[in-house]
Design a protein around this motif. Structure first.
Motif, PDB file in Angstrom:
ATOM      1  N   LEU A 284      -0.278   5.073  -0.807  1.00 23.75           N
ATOM      2  CA  LEU A 284      -1.212   5.252   0.174  1.00 23.75           C
ATOM      3  C   LEU A 284      -0.438   5.822   1.497  1.00 23.75           C
ATOM      4  O   LEU A 284       0.741   5.312   1.912  1.00 23.75           O
ATOM      5  CB  LEU A 284      -2.033   4.230   0.648  1.00 23.75           C
TER       6      LEU A 284
ATOM      7  N   LEU B  64       0.708  -1.133  -0.103  1.00 20.16           N
ATOM      8  CA  LEU B  64       0.015   0.054   0.020  1.00 20.16           C
ATOM      9  C   LEU B  64       0.892   1.248  -0.111  1.00 20.16           C
ATOM     10  O   LEU B  64       0.599   2.171  -0.727  1.00 20.16           O
ATOM     11  CB  LEU B  64      -1.045  -0.031   0.991  1.00 20.16           C
TER      12      LEU B  64
ATOM     13  N   VAL C  28      -8.297   2.489   3.192  1.00 20.10           N
ATOM     14  CA  VAL C  28      -8.363   1.680   1.852  1.00 20.10           C
ATOM     15  C   VAL C  28      -9.629   1.463   1.586  1.00 20.10           C
ATOM     16  O   VAL C  28     -10.522   0.855   2.240  1.00 20.10           O
ATOM     17  CB  VAL C  28      -7.744   0.535   1.959  1.00 20.10           C
TER      18      VAL C  28
END
Length: 132
Positions: A33, A28, A46
């Motif tokens: 992210l 991620l 998420v």
């Protein structure tokens, strides 16, 4: 709980589930992210409208997750401190199976018992409230 003790136990007794969480977190992070901190844990936001999942010091929740959901997922990290390698078979797998079964039941129109009626979920909620 002391942050150093929390991380030490997570990365020794509770290392198995944390390895999975670290791999997911790395993917991620590489995808762009941003990780956030929730008390001693690290989490990512998420997707939408799905809830959350815990992998030791790492947990993953839906975007704009309420604090009660983050606290609940954080509570699962304390279950990992207590259960260590047993966490995956005692909590993670049964919780995931139950989540998907409840999703199926909801889609079919069945009425559902409260989420915390399952022993490991109510325990996670209590631990999360205690340590948040």
């Amino acid at each position: 709980m002391n942050i150093y003790l929390y991380w030490f136990i997570q990365l020794t007794w509770g290392v198995l589930i944390n390895i999975i969480g670290l791999c997911i977190a790395a993917i991620l992070f590489c995808a762009g992210l941003k990780p956030y901190r929730f008390n001693h844990a690290i989490y990512f936001e998420v997707g939408e409208k799905w809830g959350g999942v815990n992998f030791g010091v790492f947990f993953f929740v839906q975007k704009h997750a309420p604090d009660r959901l983050k606290s609940h997922e954080y509570g699962h990290s304390f279950q990992n401190l207590l259960l260590g390698p047993v966490m995956i078979v005692a909590v993670t797998i049964p919780s995931a199976v139950r989540y998907h079964f409840r999703k199926y039941q909801h889609k079919k129109g069945y009425s559902l018992k409260p989420y915390d009626d399952f022993w490991c979920e109510s325990w996670a909620t209590k631990l999360g409230r205690k340590y948040t």
